[in-house]
Design a protein around this motif. Structure first.
Motif, PDB file in Angstrom:
ATOM      1  N   THR A 315       7.994   6.994   2.501  1.00  0.00           N
ATOM      2  CA  THR A 315       7.606   8.244   3.153  1.00  0.00           C
ATOM      3  C   THR A 315       7.041   7.989   4.545  1.00  0.00           C
ATOM      4  OG1 THR A 315       7.251   9.449   1.104  1.00  0.00           O
ATOM      5  CG2 THR A 315       5.881  10.094   2.962  1.00  0.00           C
ATOM      6  N   ILE A 359       2.957   1.971  10.254  1.00  0.00           N
ATOM      7  CA  ILE A 359       2.500   3.244   9.684  1.00  0.00           C
ATOM      8  C   ILE A 359       2.453   3.101   8.169  1.00  0.00           C
ATOM      9  CG2 ILE A 359       2.949   5.729   9.576  1.00  0.00           C
ATOM     10  CD1 ILE A 359       4.435   5.425  12.205  1.00  0.00           C
ATOM     11  N   THR A 360       1.308   3.349   7.588  1.00  0.00           N
ATOM     12  CA  THR A 360       1.158   3.082   6.165  1.00  0.00           C
ATOM     13  C   THR A 360      -0.012   3.861   5.588  1.00  0.00           C
ATOM     14  OG1 THR A 360       0.529   1.338   4.593  1.00  0.00           O
ATOM     15  CG2 THR A 360      -0.037   0.930   6.876  1.00  0.00           C
ATOM     16  N   GLN A 361       0.213   4.459   4.439  1.00  0.00           N
ATOM     17  CA  GLN A 361      -0.884   5.126   3.752  1.00  0.00           C
ATOM     18  C   GLN A 361      -1.853   4.090   3.209  1.00  0.00           C
ATOM     19  OE1 GLN A 361      -3.472   6.368   1.038  1.00  0.00           O
ATOM     20  NE2 GLN A 361      -1.738   5.380   0.048  1.00  0.00           N
ATOM     21  N   THR A 365       1.180  -2.338   1.989  1.00  0.00           N
ATOM     22  CA  THR A 365       2.596  -2.559   1.711  1.00  0.00           C
ATOM     23  C   THR A 365       3.019  -3.922   2.272  1.00  0.00           C
ATOM     24  OG1 THR A 365       2.923  -0.205   1.789  1.00  0.00           O
ATOM     25  CG2 THR A 365       4.900  -1.553   1.987  1.00  0.00           C
ATOM     26  N   THR A 368       5.379  -4.067   5.297  1.00  0.00           N
ATOM     27  CA  THR A 368       4.798  -3.526   6.536  1.00  0.00           C
ATOM     28  C   THR A 368       3.800  -4.528   7.113  1.00  0.00           C
ATOM     29  OG1 THR A 368       5.059  -1.355   5.526  1.00  0.00           O
ATOM     30  CG2 THR A 368       3.751  -1.444   7.529  1.00  0.00           C
ATOM     31  N   GLU A 500      12.103  10.747  -6.369  1.00  0.00           N
ATOM     32  CA  GLU A 500      10.974   9.970  -6.890  1.00  0.00           C
ATOM     33  C   GLU A 500      10.418  10.554  -8.184  1.00  0.00           C
ATOM     34  OE1 GLU A 500       8.254   8.065  -3.408  1.00  0.00           O
ATOM     35  OE2 GLU A 500       8.435  10.222  -3.358  1.00  0.00           O
ATOM     36  N   ALA A 614       5.575   2.443  -7.875  1.00  0.00           N
ATOM     37  CA  ALA A 614       4.146   2.133  -7.747  1.00  0.00           C
ATOM     38  C   ALA A 614       3.704   2.651  -6.394  1.00  0.00           C
ATOM     39  CB  ALA A 614       3.912   0.642  -7.829  1.00  0.00           C
ATOM     40  N   LYS A 615       2.443   2.980  -6.311  1.00  0.00           N
ATOM     41  CA  LYS A 615       1.979   3.587  -5.054  1.00  0.00           C
ATOM     42  C   LYS A 615       1.827   2.546  -3.956  1.00  0.00           C
ATOM     43  CE  LYS A 615      -0.524   7.093  -3.024  1.00  0.00           C
ATOM     44  NZ  LYS A 615       0.661   7.785  -2.546  1.00  0.00           N
TER      45      LYS A 615
HETATM   46  C1  G6P Z   1       5.699   3.201  -2.109  1.00  0.00           C
HETATM   47  C2  G6P Z   1       5.162   4.577  -2.439  1.00  0.00           C
HETATM   48  C3  G6P Z   1       5.615   5.574  -1.379  1.00  0.00           C
HETATM   49  C4  G6P Z   1       5.185   5.096   0.009  1.00  0.00           C
HETATM   50  C5  G6P Z   1       5.678   3.688   0.292  1.00  0.00           C
HETATM   51  C6  G6P Z   1       5.048   3.115   1.541  1.00  0.00           C
HETATM   52  O1  G6P Z   1       7.073   3.183  -2.259  1.00  0.00           O
HETATM   53  O2  G6P Z   1       5.618   4.989  -3.720  1.00  0.00           O
HETATM   54  O3  G6P Z   1       5.052   6.840  -1.640  1.00  0.00           O
HETATM   55  O4  G6P Z   1       5.683   5.974   0.966  1.00  0.00           O
HETATM   56  O5  G6P Z   1       5.331   2.808  -0.784  1.00  0.00           O
HETATM   57  O6  G6P Z   1       3.669   2.993   1.326  1.00  0.00           O
HETATM   58  P1  G6P Z   1       2.574   2.955   2.433  1.00  0.00           P
HETATM   59  O7  G6P Z   1       1.281   2.832   1.686  1.00  0.00           O
HETATM   60  O8  G6P Z   1       2.855   1.749   3.277  1.00  0.00           O
HETATM   61  O9  G6P Z   1       2.654   4.204   3.217  1.00  0.00           O
END
Ligand code: G6P
Length: 620
Positions: A315, A359-361, A365, A368, A500, A614-615
Motif C-alpha cells: 500500500t 515510505i513505510t507504515q 519492512t 524497504t 487482501e 502479515a502486517k
Molecule cells: C505488508 C502489509 C501491507 C503494507 C506492506 C508495506 O504487506 O500487509 O499492508 O502495505 O507490508 O508495509 P509498510 O509497513 O512498509 O508500509
C-alpha cells in the motif's frame, strides 16, 4: 512477520507474554507458543493457529514462572504445525529460543549439526539456531567456562551468531541459568521495556503499552542480556553500550477497538483525525508552504535536488505513486517510484543530487529498509515517511516525516495510506514553494488541506450506501478497478484492499489502458469499479466506462456529489465530496476501503487477520 515477547521479573511471565502475543498477532498468526522457566525447568506450550488457541491450551495445561519468552509465527520454513511452532529447543533442552527472521545457511548448518549428533524435530530454520547455541554453550563449558557466569552464555550466543547468515530477532532462555534472557538482533526488530525490577522484550512497542513507558530499541548486531535487575547491551563491534532510553508515546486507549467490530473499520473511521494529525503544525500560512521538523536538510541543499526516488512496498507503494503525481505537478522535480524489493538489488544511475524517500507504515519492512540502506551507502540523502516512531527505518534514515497516525493494527493498511498521501502532498507543496509554485497556489493548497479532515468526515457518510453495493456484488469472482491520473493509484489500492481481505481476484488498471487487455475479462459477472470524480479528463473516463457497459459489464462508480451523468451510465454510484484533483485520492480511497471491508465481511473472511498476510514483513 513473527512476533517475539519476553519477560523477566517478579510477576507471572505468562500474563505479559499472552497479552503481548495478542497485540503482536498482526505480525503472523500461523501458530503461537510460550516457554516459561520455573524451579522445575522450562515448560513449553505451543500450538498451530491463533494466539487464542494457545491461550486455550495453557488453560488446560497451565504454566507458571517469572521468566519466559513467546512467539507468534508467520511461517517461512516449514508449514504451520505444532512441531514447527516456536519456541524451539536446542541440545538436550539446555537452550530454548524464539526467532523472527530467516537463516539462509540453515541447510548447511543442519547437516553439520546432525553430524555432531544433534537431532532435528522440525522443518524450521530456527531449530538450527537452537542447536547451534546449545553446541556453542557445550563448547564453552568443555573449555572450562564458569556455568554460573552470564559471560559464558553471552560468549556462547556470540559464537553461534557468528555462524549465521540471514536475519534474526532472537530471545533465548537457558535451562541452567534461570532468570537470564539473551536477546539478539540483526535485521528483525526488538525493543526492551524497562520496568520496576523487571524487563520486558517485544518485537515492537505495542506489547509494552500499559506496562512501561521506558524503552530501549536494539540495533543490528546488538545483544541484550536481561535479568530482573539488570540490562546489559553489547554491540558486536563496539562492545558494551550505555542503553539509550526512549519514552513511549502510545497509550493503551490507542489499542482499544471501542465501538467497532474490527480494527480495520475503526481505522477507516479514524481518518479525519489521522489526517488532521498528519497536518498538525505543518501548515505555514505566512509563507504559504509546509514546514517539517525532521528533514535535516537546509533550503539550498533541497533546492539542488534534481530527482526524487520514492521507494516502498504494498500500500505504501501506491501512496508513493500518488506522491509522484503530486511532486511532479507542484515542484516539477522528476520522480521515480521503485518497489523496494527491486531497488535493493538494482543499481540504477542516481546522481548525487538524487534524494530518496522510503515510505513505510511500520518502518520495519525488510525490503524497504534494505533499499534505503543501499541508497545511503551510495551517499544519497535518504529520508523516511514513516508511522512507527523508533522503528528501524525511522532510526536509520537521515531525516524524515512521521505520519502520527497512531497504531495501525488491521493488517490491511487504511489510515496509513491516507496519512502518507497527506504527508506527500505537504512535501510536494514544500518542494514546490522552494521552486516554482506561486504564493496564491501555495495558499490554496494549504486551505484545501486544512479542510480535508472535514471532507473525509463527509466522505464517510457513504458508509451505508457502500454496504448496499457490497451486498449486491459480494459473490463476484473477479473485479476490475479503473481510474486515471491521480485516481490510477487509487484503483490499484482499491484492488489490493479487495484481494487482501476478501480473497477475490481483482485487478487495478489505468482506465484507458484497459482496452489493451483486461477488457477481455469484462462480462456480466465481472464488476468494474470506476474511480471517476470530476477531473480534467473526466469525459475520457466516462468513455472508458461506456466501453465496459457496451460489453455488459456491471459498473460501480465512485463519483462527485451531484454527478448525474455518471448515474445514467453506471449501475451503482457511490458519491464523495468534490475536491481539487490532487486531493481526490484522499476521498476516493475511502469508499474503496469500505467496499473491500463489507465484501470481506459478507464472505465470512477475517478482515483484521487475512490468511497468509502479515502486517510487518520483516523477511525479504
Ligand atoms: C505488508 C502489509 C501491507 C503494507 C506492506 C508495506 O504487506 O500487509 O499492508 O502495505 O507490508 O508495509 P509498510 O509497513 O512498509 O508500509
Amino acid at each position: 512477520m513473527c512476533g517475539i515477547v519476553g519477560y523477566v521479573g517478579p510477576n507471572s511471565a505468562y500474563d505479559y507474554l499472552i497479552e503481548g502475543l495478542f497485540r503482536l498477532e498482526y505480525r503472523g498468526y500461523d501458530s503461537a507458543g510460550v516457554a516459561i522457566q520455573n524451579a522445575s525447568g522450562i515448560d513449553v506450550r505451543k500450538k498451530t493457529g491463533r494466539v487464542s488457541q494457545l491461550a486455550e491450551l495453557v488453560k488446560e495445561k497451565p504454566v507458571q514462572g517469572n521468566v519466559g519468552i513467546g512467539h507468534t509465527r508467520w511461517a517461512t520454513h516449514g508449514e504451520p504445525s505444532d512441531t514447527n511452532s516456536h519456541p524451539h529447543v536446542g541440545g538436550n533442552g539446555e537452550v530454548v529460543l524464539v526467532h523472527n527472521g530467516v537463516i539462509e545457511n540453515y541447510n548447511q548448518l543442519r547437516d553439520q549439526l546432525r553430524e555432531l549428533g544433534y537431532v532435528f524435530h522440525s522443518a524450521t530454520d530456527t531449530e538450527v539456531v537452537a542447536h547451534l547455541v546449545a553446541h556453542a554453550l557445550e563448547t564453552e563449558l568443555t573449555l572450562g567456562a564458569n556455568p554460573e557466569s552470564d559471560q559464558t552464555y553471552r560468549t556462547a550466543v556470540e559464537n553461534a551468531l557468528k555462524r549465521l547468515k540471514g536475519t534474526y530477532g532472537l530471545a533465548i532462555l537457558f535451562r541452567d541459568r534461570p532468570g537470564l534472557i539473551i536477546a539478539a538482533r540483526l535485521g528483525s526488530p526488538l525493543v526492551v521495556g524497562i520496568g520496576n525490577k523487571e524487563h520486558y522484550l517485544a518485537s515492537d512497542a505495542s506489547p509494552l503499552v500499559g506496562y512501561t513507558e521506558e524503552v530501549v530499541y536494539l540495533s543490528d548486531h546488538e545483544l541484550a542480556m536481561l535479568t530482573a535487575d539488570s540490562l546489559q547491551l553489547v554491540h558486536r563491534d563496539t562492545g558494551t553500550q550505555v542503553p539509550s532510553i526512549k519514552f513511549l508515546e502510545q497509550s493503551a486507549q490507542d489499542m482499544d477497538l471501542g465501538e467497532f467490530e474490527h480494527y480495520m473499520l475503526k481505522e477507516i473511521f479514524e481518518q479525519p483525525t489521522s489526517i488532521e494529525n498528519a497536518l498538525r503544525g505543518r501548515l505555514d500560512d505566512d509563507e504559504a508552504t509546509a514546514k517539517f521538523g525532521g528533514l535535516n536538510m537546509d533550503a539550498s541543499r533541497l533546492r539542488s535536488i534534481d530527482r526524487i526516488v520514492l521507494t516502498a512496498c504494498g500500500t505504501s507503494w501506491h501512496a508513493a505513486m500518488v506522491g509522484e503525481y503530486l511532486i511532479e505537478e507542484f515542484a516539477r522535480i522528476p520522480v521515480e517510484v521503485e518497489y523496494a524489493s527491486e531497488l535493493r538489488y538494482r543499481n540504477p544511475p542516481m546522481s548525487e543530487r538524487t534524494m530518496v524517500f522510503a515510505i513505510t507504515q511500520s518502518g520495519e519492512t525488510a525490503d524497504t529498509l534494505a533499499a534505503m540502506r543501499e541508497c545511503k551507502r551510495k551517499g544519497h540523502a535518504s529520508l523516511a515517511i514513516c508511522n512507527v516512531v523508533g522503528s528501524s527505518i525511522a532510526r536509520e534514515a537521515d531525516g524524515g516525516i512521521y505520519l502520527h497516525a497512531g497504531p495501525e493494527i488491521g493488517v490491511a493498511s487504511t489510515k496509513a495510506f491516507t496519512s502518507q498521501v497527506t504527508v506527500l502532498t505537504l512535501l510536494a507543496l514544500f518542494m514546490g514553494r522552494l521552486r516554482h509554485l506561486s504564493y496564491p497556489a501555495g495558499k490554496r493548497i494549504i486551505n484545501n488541506l486544512r479542510d480535508m479532515p472535514n471532507k473525509i468526515q463527509k466522505t464517510l457518510e457513504c458508509h451505508a450506501r457502500v454496504k448496499e453495493v457490497a451486498e449486491k456484488y459480494y459473490r463476484a469472482q473477479n473485479f476490475l478497478y479503473l481510474g486515471r491520473q491521480y485516481n490510477f493509484p487509487v484503483a490499484l489500492e482499491g484492488a489490493l484492499k479487495l484481494k487482501e481481505i476478501s480473497y477475490i481476484h481483482a485487478e487495478g488498471y489505468p482506465a484507458a489502458e484497459m482496452k489493451h487487455g483486461p477488457i477481455a475479462l469484462v462480462d456480466e459477472d465481472t464488476p468494474s469499479v470506476f474511480v471517476v470524480p470530476r477531473c480534467q479528463i473526466y469525459p475520457k473516463v466516462i468513455s472508458n466506462m461506456e466501453e465496459v457497459k457496451a460489453r455488459r459489464g456491471p459498473v460501480i462508480a465512485i463519483a462527485c456529489e451531484g454527478d448525474d451523468k455518471v448515474a445514467d451510465i453506471a449501475d451503482d454510484v457511490i458519491y464523495v465530496p468534490d475536491v481539487d484533483e490532487y486531493l481526490q485520492p484522499l476521498v476516493t480511497s475511502v469508499p474503496l476501503q469500505l467496499l473491500a471491508y463489507h465484501i470481506a465481511i459478507l464472505r465470512g473472511c477475517n478482515v483484521d487477520r487475512p490468511r497468509n498476510l502479515a502486517k510487518s514483513v520483516t523477511v525479504e
